[in-house]
Design a protein around this motif. Structure first.
Motif, PDB file in Angstrom:
ATOM      1  N   GLU A 101      39.596  37.204  49.277  1.00  0.00           N
ATOM      2  CA  GLU A 101      40.958  37.561  49.664  1.00  0.00           C
ATOM      3  C   GLU A 101      41.679  36.459  50.451  1.00  0.00           C
ATOM      4  OE1 GLU A 101      42.516  41.634  51.425  1.00  0.00           O
ATOM      5  OE2 GLU A 101      40.846  41.867  50.014  1.00  0.00           O
ATOM      6  N   ASP A 102      40.929  35.733  51.274  1.00  0.00           N
ATOM      7  CA  ASP A 102      41.601  34.721  52.115  1.00  0.00           C
ATOM      8  C   ASP A 102      42.013  33.474  51.325  1.00  0.00           C
ATOM      9  OD1 ASP A 102      38.957  34.125  51.727  1.00  0.00           O
ATOM     10  OD2 ASP A 102      38.705  33.120  53.677  1.00  0.00           O
ATOM     11  N   GLU A 103      41.539  33.368  50.078  1.00  0.00           N
ATOM     12  CA  GLU A 103      41.933  32.192  49.278  1.00  0.00           C
ATOM     13  C   GLU A 103      43.084  32.508  48.320  1.00  0.00           C
ATOM     14  OE1 GLU A 103      38.572  30.400  47.272  1.00  0.00           O
ATOM     15  OE2 GLU A 103      37.357  30.633  49.101  1.00  0.00           O
ATOM     16  N   ARG A 104      43.394  33.780  48.191  1.00  0.00           N
ATOM     17  CA  ARG A 104      44.365  34.187  47.160  1.00  0.00           C
ATOM     18  C   ARG A 104      45.769  33.613  47.398  1.00  0.00           C
ATOM     19  NH1 ARG A 104      42.676  40.547  46.258  1.00  0.00           N
ATOM     20  NH2 ARG A 104      40.606  40.075  45.443  1.00  0.00           N
ATOM     21  N   ALA A 105      46.256  33.724  48.630  1.00  0.00           N
ATOM     22  CA  ALA A 105      47.630  33.297  48.928  1.00  0.00           C
ATOM     23  C   ALA A 105      47.838  31.831  48.566  1.00  0.00           C
ATOM     24  CB  ALA A 105      47.944  33.545  50.402  1.00  0.00           C
ATOM     25  N   ALA A 106      46.877  30.995  48.945  1.00  0.00           N
ATOM     26  CA  ALA A 106      46.996  29.558  48.687  1.00  0.00           C
ATOM     27  C   ALA A 106      47.001  29.286  47.185  1.00  0.00           C
ATOM     28  CB  ALA A 106      45.848  28.812  49.363  1.00  0.00           C
ATOM     29  N   PHE A 107      46.125  30.019  46.457  1.00  0.00           N
ATOM     30  CA  PHE A 107      46.040  29.851  45.004  1.00  0.00           C
ATOM     31  C   PHE A 107      47.368  30.234  44.334  1.00  0.00           C
ATOM     32  CE2 PHE A 107      45.231  31.685  40.796  1.00  0.00           C
ATOM     33  CZ  PHE A 107      44.602  30.617  40.161  1.00  0.00           C
ATOM     34  N   ILE A 108      47.888  31.397  44.755  1.00  0.00           N
ATOM     35  CA  ILE A 108      49.154  31.870  44.163  1.00  0.00           C
ATOM     36  C   ILE A 108      50.258  30.867  44.442  1.00  0.00           C
ATOM     37  CG2 ILE A 108      50.961  33.657  44.379  1.00  0.00           C
ATOM     38  CD1 ILE A 108      48.662  35.693  44.826  1.00  0.00           C
ATOM     39  N   ASP A 109      50.288  30.350  45.652  1.00  0.00           N
ATOM     40  CA  ASP A 109      51.333  29.403  46.026  1.00  0.00           C
ATOM     41  C   ASP A 109      51.259  28.133  45.180  1.00  0.00           C
ATOM     42  OD1 ASP A 109      53.566  28.985  47.777  1.00  0.00           O
ATOM     43  OD2 ASP A 109      52.397  27.319  48.625  1.00  0.00           O
ATOM     44  N   GLU A 110      50.041  27.671  44.954  1.00  0.00           N
ATOM     45  CA  GLU A 110      49.846  26.452  44.151  1.00  0.00           C
ATOM     46  C   GLU A 110      50.342  26.677  42.718  1.00  0.00           C
ATOM     47  OE1 GLU A 110      45.694  25.203  43.883  1.00  0.00           O
ATOM     48  OE2 GLU A 110      46.213  24.354  41.915  1.00  0.00           O
ATOM     49  N   LYS A 111      49.921  27.801  42.144  1.00  0.00           N
ATOM     50  CA  LYS A 111      50.316  28.105  40.761  1.00  0.00           C
ATOM     51  C   LYS A 111      51.824  28.336  40.655  1.00  0.00           C
ATOM     52  CE  LYS A 111      46.383  27.652  38.970  1.00  0.00           C
ATOM     53  NZ  LYS A 111      46.188  26.418  38.172  1.00  0.00           N
ATOM     54  N   ARG A 112      52.391  28.898  41.711  1.00  0.00           N
ATOM     55  CA  ARG A 112      53.824  29.156  41.742  1.00  0.00           C
ATOM     56  C   ARG A 112      54.587  27.834  41.671  1.00  0.00           C
ATOM     57  NH1 ARG A 112      57.239  30.026  45.873  1.00  0.00           N
ATOM     58  NH2 ARG A 112      59.038  31.278  45.251  1.00  0.00           N
ATOM     59  N   LYS A 113      54.090  26.853  42.423  1.00  0.00           N
ATOM     60  CA  LYS A 113      54.736  25.535  42.420  1.00  0.00           C
ATOM     61  C   LYS A 113      54.645  24.893  41.032  1.00  0.00           C
ATOM     62  CE  LYS A 113      54.613  24.499  47.304  1.00  0.00           C
ATOM     63  NZ  LYS A 113      53.592  24.325  48.343  1.00  0.00           N
ATOM     64  N   GLU A 114      53.464  25.020  40.415  1.00  0.00           N
ATOM     65  CA  GLU A 114      53.294  24.485  39.054  1.00  0.00           C
ATOM     66  C   GLU A 114      54.284  25.131  38.103  1.00  0.00           C
ATOM     67  OE1 GLU A 114      49.329  24.944  37.472  1.00  0.00           O
ATOM     68  OE2 GLU A 114      48.473  23.874  39.208  1.00  0.00           O
ATOM     69  N   TYR A 115      54.405  26.442  38.238  1.00  0.00           N
ATOM     70  CA  TYR A 115      55.295  27.214  37.366  1.00  0.00           C
ATOM     71  C   TYR A 115      56.740  26.753  37.546  1.00  0.00           C
ATOM     72  CZ  TYR A 115      57.438  31.299  35.131  1.00  0.00           C
ATOM     73  OH  TYR A 115      58.163  32.120  34.314  1.00  0.00           O
TER      74      TYR A 115
END
Lengths: 509, 71
Positions: A443-457
């Motif tokens: 759970e503590d890694e999810r936010a960072a992952f989503i943010d990274e993918k969001r930037k890619e998108y």
């Protein structure tokens, strides 16, 4: 005086007065004008010729058989009319009034001029039903004619009073329906009939009132407070229309837009924050040239006629201030009819998009959001008029299709620097694509992952990438919209599109 | 008393008023989040907030009453 002449004069005087005094009084109490006063206000002074004034004159209770029909001029242009006289048997249709109504429709068709229906009628005269209702040249023929005339000549209905049962279909087959708040109504069965037949207790306002029809059912297009305003709205509307589909559009002199905030101040940086699209429209169109179509119905989408450099255009725009600008089941109905009017009368279309897409969820799916949404895309795809699509801000999913995206016959797709085109917004897209992956992560890694993918998108849907791929044709500066659009519409005037030969398309309904 | 309905389905993002607060017409009562847009729900009549029927994070369906106002 000669006796024959005297007889003519006295008969004419009697008939021109309409029905009995008490019905005139009743009208007055309801804020309603006599039918001949309405016609005087609508038409240029002394411009009218009337047909069938002496219809049913041998029956003293039926002056003109309760229907006034003829031809006149509105701002110097020929227009046919059909007007119910509510002081004669409550404006009901008898055999002679039906014949008069049919004849004036046929006349309008031959002359290729608009027709205005001024309705204030109790419907067909039940006492004469076999002579007004079922036959080949009776009530039904009026509606049949309306359908034949649709798209050939403009047809406007003003509802001044009730329009029940039979006559309730006149507005349904008209291009534009103007209703007077408090007085106009349309319904198939009266409140009394409803209570007797199905046991429901309801009121006229709730079931068939002007406000209800203009905001909920969508039968009415323009809601006004008085008969004077209704007549004014009719005149204004006709000012945007040609005489017939083959004629040119009326021109007006060029007027600059109203002074207001710059567009770059109107459009917020944050794509989730609503803003008032009317303010942007004002900065694009000639001042005072706006005529809104279905203002109170599905207000998440704005449709209206306007002038750009004096020339008529149809505008379709998303209003993020209402429901975020999301398209619901009623918005495509509104858009489809508006597009059909514009295309029928050769009015070019300007789309201003800022749309998160069609609404999702069980409620709208059960209401048929897909087939309703298809209507808007279908009407657009069948259009052959010049179409300019300007992406103001976000344009997501099928919203891009509905708002004249590149695949839908638009002559050009432009974008403001604030535009974003994507299949869905970044948050939703990342969740859709990486749902399983996100679930697997601690759970503590999810936010960072989503943010990274969001930037890619976001990089992927970046406006300059979209422009580089030629998905849009040009990016336009905030202050240049009007100039750009006017120039392009001028060039697209000679547009000519061939469609496949066929009997008819199978429209989504 | 009037009931303020939600204009569309979505989740309650922020509550902008408290019970007992006087509100004027147009005052934003609640902001929904739906279709990634902020959807303000405004007072349609002036009065006092009587009851807030939703909490932040709740899903509301179109037509659900979110707040009642004593007019």
């Amino acid at each position: 005086m000669r006796k024959d002449y005297q007889k003519y004069l006295s008969e004419k005087e009697r008939i021109l007065k309409g029905g009995r005094e008490k019905y005139h009084k009743q009208n007055e109490e309801q804020g309603k004008l006599f039918v001949r006063e309405r016609l005087e206000m609508l038409f240029d002074p002394n411009s009218i010729v009337e047909d069938g004034l002496f219809a049913n004159n041998l029956d003293p209770s039926l002056p003109a058989d309760g229907s006034v029909t003829g031809i006149g001029e509105i701002n110097g242009r020929t227009v046919c009319f059909l007007a119910a006289d509510s002081t004669v048997k409550a404006g009901s249709w008898g055999p002679k009034s039906v014949e008069k109504n049919i004849r004036i429709q046929e006349k309008a068709a031959e002359l290729k001029v608009p027709i205005v229906y001024l309705i204030d009628s109790a419907g067909g005269r039940i006492t004469e039903q076999l002579n007004v209702f079922p036959g080949k040249r009776q009530g039904g023929k009026i509606f049949y004619n309306q359908v034949q005339l649709s798209g050939v000549i403009p047809q406007v209905t003003i509802l001044f009073g009730p329009s029940p049962a039979g006559s309730a279909y006149v507005p349904a087959f008209s291009d534009l329906v103007i209703m007077v708040d408090g007085n106009s109504s349309a319904y198939l069965g009266s409140p009394r009939m409803v209570e007797m037949a199905i046991g429901e207790k309801t009121t006229m306002d709730e079931m068939g009132g002007a406000r209800m029809h203009c905001s909920v059912s969508g039968l009415g297009d323009v809601l006004v407070d008085s008969e004077e305003e209704a007549i004014d709205a009719c005149k204004r509307y006709l000012g945007y229309m040609p005489q017939s589909w083959k004629d040119g559009l009326p021109l007006e002199k060029v007027v600059a837009p109203v002074s207001g905030r710059d567009v770059k101040e109107i459009v917020p940086l944050n794509e989730n924050t609503p803003f008032d699209m009317y303010e942007l429209i004002d900065q694009v169109i000639d001042e005072g040239s706006w005529f809104e179509y279905k203002k109170l119905f599905a207000p998440e989408l704005i449709t209206g006629f306007a002038r750009l450099n004096g020339e008529v255009k149809g505008i379709i725009a998303n209003q993020s201030k209402v429901k975020g600008g999301t398209l619901f089941v009623d918005s495509p109905d509104k858009a489809a009819r508006f597009v059909m009017i514009c295309n029928a009368y050769n009015i070019p279309l300007l789309y201003l998009s800022d749309v998160p897409g069609y609404m999702i969820g069980s409620k709208v799916e059960q209401s048929g959001i897909i087939r309703h949404g298809a209507k808007m895309i279908s009407a657009l795809s069948e259009s052959t008029v010049p179409i300019i699509s300007l992406v103001v801000r976000k344009c997501y999913g099928a919203g891009l299709y509905a708002m004249a995206g590149p695949a839908f016959g638009s002559d050009v797709v432009l974008a403001l620097p604030s535009a974003q085109i994507a299949i869905m917004g970044p948050q939703a897209a990342v969740n859709a694509v990486y749902y399983n992956k996100i679930q697997e992560l601690p759970e503590d890694e999810r936010a960072a992952f989503i943010d990274e993918k969001r930037k890619e998108y976001l990089k992927d849907v970046n406006l300059f990438k979209v422009a580089s791929e030629l998905i849009i044709d040009d990016i336009v500066g905030f202050d240049d919209i009007r100039t750009e659009v006017i120039r392009r519409f001028k060039f697209y005037k000679t547009k000519s599109v061939m469609k496949y030969e066929k009997r008819n398309a199978i429209h989504p309904v | 008393m009037i009931e303020i309905p939600s204009p569309m389905g979505g989740s309650v993002w922020k509550t902008e008023v408290q019970v007992g607060e006087a509100v004027a017409v147009g005052k934003v009562l609640i902001i929904l989040e739906s279709m990634k847009m902020e959807i303000p729900i405004e007072a349609t009549e002036a009065g006092t907030v009587k009851e807030i029927k939703v909490a932040e994070g709740d899903f509301v369906q179109e037509g659900d009453t979110v707040i009642t106002i004593e007019t």
